[in-house]
Design a protein around this motif. Structure first.
Motif, mmCIF file in Angstrom:
data_model
loop_
_atom_site.group_PDB
_atom_site.id
_atom_site.type_symbol
_atom_site.label_atom_id
_atom_site.label_comp_id
_atom_site.label_asym_id
_atom_site.label_seq_id
_atom_site.Cartn_x
_atom_site.Cartn_y
_atom_site.Cartn_z
ATOM 1 N N ASP A 1 41.635 -32.665 -31.554
ATOM 2 C CA ASP A 1 41.786 -31.771 -32.706
ATOM 3 C C ASP A 1 40.418 -31.313 -33.211
ATOM 4 O OD1 ASP A 1 44.564 -31.742 -32.774
ATOM 5 O OD2 ASP A 1 44.688 -33.443 -34.157
ATOM 6 N N PHE A 2 39.480 -32.251 -33.266
ATOM 7 C CA PHE A 2 38.129 -31.902 -33.708
ATOM 8 C C PHE A 2 37.544 -30.816 -32.811
ATOM 9 C CE2 PHE A 2 33.569 -32.247 -33.159
ATOM 10 C CZ PHE A 2 33.114 -32.118 -34.474
ATOM 11 N N ASN A 3 37.606 -31.020 -31.504
ATOM 12 C CA ASN A 3 37.017 -30.056 -30.564
ATOM 13 C C ASN A 3 37.658 -28.682 -30.671
ATOM 14 O OD1 ASN A 3 35.144 -31.879 -29.526
ATOM 15 N ND2 ASN A 3 36.545 -32.589 -27.931
ATOM 16 N N LYS A 4 38.979 -28.645 -30.808
ATOM 17 C CA LYS A 4 39.663 -27.356 -30.926
ATOM 18 C C LYS A 4 39.206 -26.610 -32.174
ATOM 19 C CE LYS A 4 43.936 -24.993 -31.891
ATOM 20 N NZ LYS A 4 43.270 -23.940 -32.625
ATOM 21 N N LEU A 5 39.212 -27.280 -33.310
ATOM 22 C CA LEU A 5 38.862 -26.621 -34.571
ATOM 23 C C LEU A 5 37.366 -26.339 -34.669
ATOM 24 C CD1 LEU A 5 41.385 -28.536 -36.774
ATOM 25 C CD2 LEU A 5 41.413 -26.092 -36.278
ATOM 26 N N TYR A 6 36.564 -27.193 -34.072
ATOM 27 C CA TYR A 6 35.126 -26.935 -34.014
ATOM 28 C C TYR A 6 34.865 -25.650 -33.222
ATOM 29 C CZ TYR A 6 30.147 -27.618 -33.144
ATOM 30 O OH TYR A 6 28.790 -27.442 -33.081
ATOM 31 N N ASN A 7 35.504 -25.529 -32.073
ATOM 32 C CA ASN A 7 35.350 -24.322 -31.247
ATOM 33 C C ASN A 7 35.895 -23.086 -31.951
ATOM 34 O OD1 ASN A 7 34.048 -25.603 -29.107
ATOM 35 N ND2 ASN A 7 35.976 -26.180 -28.144
ATOM 36 N N ASP A 8 37.021 -23.221 -32.629
ATOM 37 C CA ASP A 8 37.567 -22.097 -33.402
ATOM 38 C C ASP A 8 36.562 -21.664 -34.471
ATOM 39 O OD1 ASP A 8 39.897 -22.236 -31.908
ATOM 40 O OD2 ASP A 8 41.093 -23.173 -33.504
ATOM 41 N N SER A 9 35.978 -22.638 -35.166
ATOM 42 C CA SER A 9 34.979 -22.344 -36.204
ATOM 43 C C SER A 9 33.799 -21.589 -35.618
ATOM 44 C CB SER A 9 34.449 -23.639 -36.839
ATOM 45 O OG SER A 9 35.462 -24.381 -37.429
ATOM 46 N N TYR A 10 33.315 -22.080 -34.505
ATOM 47 C CA TYR A 10 32.151 -21.473 -33.850
ATOM 48 C C TYR A 10 32.448 -20.032 -33.422
ATOM 49 C CZ TYR A 10 28.115 -21.077 -30.768
ATOM 50 O OH TYR A 10 26.945 -20.661 -30.177
ATOM 51 N N ASN A 11 33.616 -19.824 -32.848
ATOM 52 C CA ASN A 11 33.996 -18.481 -32.394
ATOM 53 C C ASN A 11 34.170 -17.518 -33.559
ATOM 54 O OD1 ASN A 11 33.932 -19.164 -29.671
ATOM 55 N ND2 ASN A 11 36.053 -19.837 -29.671
ATOM 56 N N ILE A 12 34.844 -17.960 -34.612
ATOM 57 C CA ILE A 12 35.020 -17.105 -35.787
ATOM 58 C C ILE A 12 33.669 -16.784 -36.411
ATOM 59 C CG2 ILE A 12 35.979 -16.979 -38.130
ATOM 60 C CD1 ILE A 12 38.347 -18.701 -37.049
ATOM 61 N N MET A 13 32.806 -17.781 -36.520
ATOM 62 C CA MET A 13 31.477 -17.553 -37.088
ATOM 63 C C MET A 13 30.716 -16.490 -36.301
ATOM 64 S SD MET A 13 28.185 -20.068 -37.446
ATOM 65 C CE MET A 13 27.988 -20.038 -35.677
ATOM 66 N N ASN A 14 30.731 -16.591 -34.999
ATOM 67 C CA ASN A 14 30.021 -15.612 -34.171
ATOM 68 C C ASN A 14 30.629 -14.222 -34.294
ATOM 69 O OD1 ASN A 14 27.853 -17.086 -33.078
ATOM 70 N ND2 ASN A 14 29.257 -18.124 -31.689
ATOM 71 N N GLN A 15 31.941 -14.137 -34.430
ATOM 72 C CA GLN A 15 32.594 -12.840 -34.622
ATOM 73 C C GLN A 15 32.227 -12.238 -35.981
ATOM 74 O OE1 GLN A 15 36.754 -13.578 -33.921
ATOM 75 N NE2 GLN A 15 36.435 -13.943 -31.738
ATOM 76 N N ILE A 16 32.159 -13.069 -37.008
ATOM 77 C CA ILE A 16 31.767 -12.573 -38.337
ATOM 78 C C ILE A 16 30.317 -12.109 -38.314
ATOM 79 C CG2 ILE A 16 31.378 -13.195 -40.758
ATOM 80 C CD1 ILE A 16 33.795 -15.125 -40.498
ATOM 81 N N ILE A 17 29.445 -12.874 -37.672
ATOM 82 C CA ILE A 17 28.030 -12.491 -37.578
ATOM 83 C C ILE A 17 27.888 -11.159 -36.847
ATOM 84 C CG2 ILE A 17 25.814 -13.077 -36.499
ATOM 85 C CD1 ILE A 17 26.508 -16.045 -37.133
ATOM 86 N N ALA A 18 28.597 -11.004 -35.736
ATOM 87 C CA ALA A 18 28.532 -9.752 -34.972
ATOM 88 C C ALA A 18 29.037 -8.581 -35.818
ATOM 89 C CB ALA A 18 29.342 -9.872 -33.681
ATOM 90 N N PHE A 19 30.123 -8.800 -36.533
ATOM 91 C CA PHE A 19 30.670 -7.750 -37.400
ATOM 92 C C PHE A 19 29.678 -7.407 -38.514
ATOM 93 C CE2 PHE A 19 33.269 -6.388 -41.037
ATOM 94 C CZ PHE A 19 33.914 -5.295 -40.478
ATOM 95 N N ARG A 20 29.118 -8.441 -39.123
ATOM 96 C CA ARG A 20 28.155 -8.224 -40.210
ATOM 97 C C ARG A 20 26.945 -7.452 -39.724
ATOM 98 N NH1 ARG A 20 25.130 -13.193 -43.049
ATOM 99 N NH2 ARG A 20 24.272 -13.212 -40.963
ATOM 100 N N ASN A 21 26.489 -7.749 -38.513
ATOM 101 C CA ASN A 21 25.322 -7.056 -37.957
ATOM 102 C C ASN A 21 25.577 -5.585 -37.685
ATOM 103 O OD1 ASN A 21 23.781 -9.365 -38.104
ATOM 104 N ND2 ASN A 21 24.112 -9.928 -35.961
ATOM 105 N N LYS A 22 26.845 -5.205 -37.549
ATOM 106 C CA LYS A 22 27.187 -3.793 -37.309
ATOM 107 C C LYS A 22 27.263 -2.995 -38.624
ATOM 108 C CE LYS A 22 29.534 -4.308 -32.965
ATOM 109 N NZ LYS A 22 30.715 -4.012 -32.181
ATOM 110 N N ILE A 23 27.343 -3.713 -39.722
ATOM 111 C CA ILE A 23 27.434 -3.034 -41.029
ATOM 112 C C ILE A 23 26.014 -2.773 -41.510
ATOM 113 C CG2 ILE A 23 28.147 -3.203 -43.432
ATOM 114 C CD1 ILE A 23 30.346 -5.132 -42.502
ATOM 115 N N ILE A 24 25.673 -1.513 -41.565
ATOM 116 C CA ILE A 24 24.328 -1.114 -42.016
ATOM 117 C C ILE A 24 24.492 -0.210 -43.215
ATOM 118 C CG2 ILE A 24 22.201 0.087 -41.373
ATOM 119 C CD1 ILE A 24 22.854 -0.742 -38.461
ATOM 120 N N GLU A 25 23.710 -0.473 -44.230
ATOM 121 C CA GLU A 25 23.761 0.325 -45.483
ATOM 122 C C GLU A 25 23.481 1.776 -45.223
ATOM 123 O OE1 GLU A 25 24.860 0.903 -49.091
ATOM 124 O OE2 GLU A 25 24.707 -1.183 -48.523
#
Length: 118
Positions: free
Chosen positions: A94-118
């Protein structure tokens, strides 16, 4: 009719993630109700809540700030997962699954945030 954030994959995934954390935390000991259980639930819910709140703001800079809050909430969830694993409340699987989910979501949010430019 729908809100813009409902179309965001990062919001959809973070909603699923919050539900997975909620289900997992139902098995935590009762004496953790006001401690680890509450903390991990609030942190995991905060990921989607900050995405939705930030998405309705007029300023892209403000939206980026709220995405940063989501990333920090994910880091908080990961720390709670470590606490739960160390206390033997969750399995390594369970730890590994949710840890990996966290990591993947974090990277997707970072990528999305990097595309948003003022």
């Amino acid at each position: 009719m729908s809100f813009k954030f409902e179309k965001l994959i990062i919001w959809q995934k973070s909603m699923e993630f919050g539900e997975d954390i909620f289900k997992l935390s139902q098995n935590f000991p009762k004496d953790e109700s006001f401690n680890l259980t509450s903390q991990i639930r609030r942190a995991s819910d905060s990921v989607a809540l900050n995405i939705s709140e930030g998405s309705i703001l007029q300023s892209k800079l403000e939206f980026r700030k709220f995405l940063g809050y989501s990333i920090r909430s994910l880091a908080e969830v990961v720390t709670c997962l470590y606490k739960a694993k160390n206390r033997k409340y969750i399995s390594e699987e369970d730890f590994n699954k949710l840890y990996n989910d966290s990591y993947n979501i974090m990277n997707q949010i970072i990528a999305f945030r990097n595309k948003i430019i003022e």
